[in-house]
Design a protein around this motif. Structure first.
Motif, PDB file in Angstrom:
ATOM      1  N   GLY A   1      28.788  11.164  86.622  1.00  0.00           N
ATOM      2  CA  GLY A   1      27.645  11.186  85.732  1.00  0.00           C
ATOM      3  C   GLY A   1      26.359  11.257  86.532  1.00  0.00           C
ATOM      4  O   GLY A   1      26.250  11.983  87.510  1.00  0.00           O
ATOM      5  N   ALA A   2      25.391  10.462  86.109  1.00  0.00           N
ATOM      6  CA  ALA A   2      24.107  10.433  86.822  1.00  0.00           C
ATOM      7  C   ALA A   2      24.022   9.238  87.757  1.00  0.00           C
ATOM      8  O   ALA A   2      22.938   8.830  88.161  1.00  0.00           O
ATOM      9  N   GLY A   3      25.181   8.669  88.095  1.00  0.00           N
ATOM     10  CA  GLY A   3      25.209   7.473  88.924  1.00  0.00           C
ATOM     11  C   GLY A   3      24.660   7.704  90.318  1.00  0.00           C
ATOM     12  O   GLY A   3      24.768   8.799  90.879  1.00  0.00           O
ATOM     13  N   GLU A   4      24.086   6.673  90.883  1.00  0.00           N
ATOM     14  CA  GLU A   4      23.573   6.724  92.249  1.00  0.00           C
ATOM     15  C   GLU A   4      24.727   6.541  93.234  1.00  0.00           C
ATOM     16  O   GLU A   4      25.673   5.796  92.956  1.00  0.00           O
ATOM     17  N   PRO A   5      24.668   7.183  94.390  1.00  0.00           N
ATOM     18  CA  PRO A   5      25.734   6.983  95.385  1.00  0.00           C
ATOM     19  C   PRO A   5      25.703   5.557  95.924  1.00  0.00           C
ATOM     20  O   PRO A   5      24.632   4.949  96.022  1.00  0.00           O
ATOM     21  N   PRO A   6      26.862   4.998  96.251  1.00  0.00           N
ATOM     22  CA  PRO A   6      26.888   3.675  96.879  1.00  0.00           C
ATOM     23  C   PRO A   6      26.071   3.677  98.168  1.00  0.00           C
ATOM     24  O   PRO A   6      25.936   4.716  98.839  1.00  0.00           O
ATOM     25  N   ARG A   7      25.538   2.524  98.510  1.00  0.00           N
ATOM     26  CA  ARG A   7      24.690   2.408  99.706  1.00  0.00           C
ATOM     27  C   ARG A   7      25.443   2.902 100.944  1.00  0.00           C
ATOM     28  O   ARG A   7      26.610   2.577 101.148  1.00  0.00           O
ATOM     29  N   GLY A   8      24.762   3.698 101.740  1.00  0.00           N
ATOM     30  CA  GLY A   8      25.341   4.202 102.978  1.00  0.00           C
ATOM     31  C   GLY A   8      26.097   5.504 102.830  1.00  0.00           C
ATOM     32  O   GLY A   8      26.543   6.078 103.825  1.00  0.00           O
ATOM     33  N   THR A   9      26.268   5.997 101.580  1.00  0.00           N
ATOM     34  CA  THR A   9      27.015   7.234 101.361  1.00  0.00           C
ATOM     35  C   THR A   9      26.190   8.450 101.776  1.00  0.00           C
ATOM     36  O   THR A   9      25.013   8.569 101.414  1.00  0.00           O
ATOM     37  N   HIS A  10      26.804   9.348 102.515  1.00  0.00           N
ATOM     38  CA  HIS A  10      26.168  10.603 102.893  1.00  0.00           C
ATOM     39  C   HIS A  10      26.465  11.629 101.796  1.00  0.00           C
ATOM     40  O   HIS A  10      27.622  11.987 101.575  1.00  0.00           O
ATOM     41  N   THR A  11      25.446  12.082 101.087  1.00  0.00           N
ATOM     42  CA  THR A  11      25.651  12.983  99.953  1.00  0.00           C
ATOM     43  C   THR A  11      25.661  14.429 100.438  1.00  0.00           C
ATOM     44  O   THR A  11      24.675  15.159 100.341  1.00  0.00           O
ATOM     45  N   LEU A  12      26.810  14.804 100.981  1.00  0.00           N
ATOM     46  CA  LEU A  12      27.001  16.149 101.530  1.00  0.00           C
ATOM     47  C   LEU A  12      28.109  16.864 100.776  1.00  0.00           C
ATOM     48  O   LEU A  12      29.052  16.234 100.283  1.00  0.00           O
ATOM     49  N   ASP A  13      28.008  18.180 100.720  1.00  0.00           N
ATOM     50  CA  ASP A  13      28.973  19.022 100.024  1.00  0.00           C
ATOM     51  C   ASP A  13      30.008  19.522 101.028  1.00  0.00           C
ATOM     52  O   ASP A  13      29.637  20.087 102.066  1.00  0.00           O
ATOM     53  N   VAL A  14      31.284  19.337 100.711  1.00  0.00           N
ATOM     54  CA  VAL A  14      32.335  19.797 101.634  1.00  0.00           C
ATOM     55  C   VAL A  14      32.273  21.304 101.847  1.00  0.00           C
ATOM     56  O   VAL A  14      32.682  21.811 102.910  1.00  0.00           O
ATOM     57  N   ARG A  15      31.752  22.039 100.878  1.00  0.00           N
ATOM     58  CA  ARG A  15      31.695  23.501 101.012  1.00  0.00           C
ATOM     59  C   ARG A  15      30.746  23.938 102.122  1.00  0.00           C
ATOM     60  O   ARG A  15      30.838  25.068 102.607  1.00  0.00           O
ATOM     61  N   ASP A  16      29.846  23.037 102.523  1.00  0.00           N
ATOM     62  CA  ASP A  16      28.879  23.355 103.574  1.00  0.00           C
ATOM     63  C   ASP A  16      29.313  22.869 104.956  1.00  0.00           C
ATOM     64  O   ASP A  16      28.567  23.038 105.936  1.00  0.00           O
ATOM     65  N   ALA A  17      30.493  22.272 105.045  1.00  0.00           N
ATOM     66  CA  ALA A  17      30.851  21.548 106.267  1.00  0.00           C
ATOM     67  C   ALA A  17      30.850  22.426 107.510  1.00  0.00           C
ATOM     68  O   ALA A  17      30.464  21.983 108.596  1.00  0.00           O
ATOM     69  N   ALA A  18      31.294  23.665 107.375  1.00  0.00           N
ATOM     70  CA  ALA A  18      31.437  24.525 108.562  1.00  0.00           C
ATOM     71  C   ALA A  18      30.107  25.004 109.121  1.00  0.00           C
ATOM     72  O   ALA A  18      30.036  25.447 110.272  1.00  0.00           O
ATOM     73  N   THR A  19      29.023  24.914 108.318  1.00  0.00           N
ATOM     74  CA  THR A  19      27.741  25.473 108.760  1.00  0.00           C
ATOM     75  C   THR A  19      26.623  24.441 108.807  1.00  0.00           C
ATOM     76  O   THR A  19      25.483  24.791 109.117  1.00  0.00           O
ATOM     77  N   SER A  20      26.944  23.181 108.512  1.00  0.00           N
ATOM     78  CA  SER A  20      25.907  22.158 108.393  1.00  0.00           C
ATOM     79  C   SER A  20      25.818  21.299 109.650  1.00  0.00           C
ATOM     80  O   SER A  20      26.824  20.746 110.116  1.00  0.00           O
TER      81      SER A  20
END
Length: 350
Positions: free
Chosen positions: A39-58
């Motif tokens: 939903g619109a929940g906030e990520p737990p503290r310390g969570t890195h909000t990254l997309d796995v689809r970007d992993a190879a180029t990020s």
């Protein structure tokens, strides 16, 4: 261990994170916080909000992977995938995302992976005719289902087939968009192991339930749906005749299986790939699941068996726990009789 955990804010991911932290392992939590899961929940503290689809180029992914011993990859789009238009999203999040994570791991020199798979890669379970031995049933026909004949039948004599335990060497026959994407993840992992000289384990989860399970979303399982009906004062509705056999495994056991798998791959001294069922080893019918959840609420409501059906559903899929017991040292600690009644009043997530 230093573990990079994708999908760390999810139902299963959060349980894995808790067990790793309790054991003194370092967790690097990553979760993109998909709206249909959180939903619109906030990520737990310390969570890195990254997309796995970007992993190879990020660059951010490269920095997080520095010093990591094992990646535990739980991030995925789940649910069956009911429309053809769903195909690109499943392929992107599950297949491209997994491939991108493995490419980033190789670039960072990380060669140990545990990936979440599913029982859905099997399609129908394993069947045998008492007179004609093992059989592979075709799709159940609409006319038979409409007539209330829900079993698979022997193609030789026409008698109802008996279900048997499915081990990891069983035929793989994905029958939904989600199932196809999970099998593709396994194939990518096996190819990565050979090409990168790495080690990976795929864990084929059966029906996972427990505290923290999401309610009333595509990520909800049938046990959560039964519970939601009961909380509305309605009897849980059961498809077909309720005789469908499944294996329900508690989320705490699933988390423990992941920790055991991570320790195994972390200690591997040679390239290897293996897949394991993660199950309770205690088959249960869907009608009994509904009864157990209802009993746990104390509502007195009895499940309603509708005779309805969904064409994409399989009749029986029940796992063998033996390989995971022998090779990972994993045996489920919480059986369905205990766990499902406790689940009836366990805290869920919105």
């Amino acid at each position: 261990m230093r573990v990079l955990l994708t999908g760390s804010a999810g139902f299963i991911g959060s349980a894995i994170a808790a067990q790793l932290a309790e054991a003194g392992d370092e967790v690097v939590p990553v979760d993109v916080m998909l709206a249909n899961a959180h939903g619109a929940g906030e990520p737990p503290r310390g969570t890195h909000t990254l997309d796995v689809r970007d992993a190879a180029t990020s660059r951010a992914w490269a920095e997080l992977l520095d010093g990591v011993d094992v990646v535990c990859h739980q991030a995925a789009l789940v649910g069956a995938g009911v429309a053809v238009s769903d195909l690109p999203e499943y392929a992107a999040h599950n297949d491209l995302g997994t491939a991108a994570v493995m490419a980033a791991m190789h670039e960072a020199g990380v060669g140990r992976l545990v990936v979440a798979s599913s029982m859905v890669v099997y399609g129908e379970g394993r069947y045998a005719c008492p007179d004609h031995g093992p059989q592979v049933p075709g799709p159940r026909g609409v006319a038979a289902l409409d007539a209330g004949d829900f079993e698979n039948h022997c193609p030789v004599c026409g008698e109802a087939l008996a279900w048997e335990l499915v081990d990891e060497d069983a035929r793989l026959d994905p029958r939904s968009t989600y199932a196809a994407s999970k099998l593709a993840q396994e194939h990518y992992a096996a190819a990565w192991v050979r090409q990168a000289g790495a080690s990976a384990i795929a864990l084929r989860y059966h029906n996972v339930y427990g505290p923290g399970m999401p309610r009333d979303t595509p990520y909800s399982g049938v046990a959560a749906m039964f519970r939601s009906s009961l909380e509305r004062g309605e009897a849980p509705t059961v498809y077909e005749d309720g005789g469908q056999m499944r294996d329900f495994v508690h989320v705490h056991d699933v988390a423990r299986a992941n920790v055991l798998a991570m320790r195994r791959v972390a200690e591997a001294d040679a390239a290897a790939y293996a897949a394991y069922n993660v199950c309770s080893g205690q088959p249960v019918s869907i009608l009994d699941v509904a009864r157990q959840v209802a009993a746990g609420t104390g509502s007195g409501l009895e499940p309603e068996v509708t005779g309805g059906y969904r064409l994409g559903d399989v009749r029986h899929i029940v796992a063998s726990p033996e390989r995971a017991r022998a090779e990972l040292g994993f045996t489920a600690a919480i059986g369905p009789d205990e766990g499902l009644q406790e689940f009836a009043t366990a805290p869920l997530r919105a």
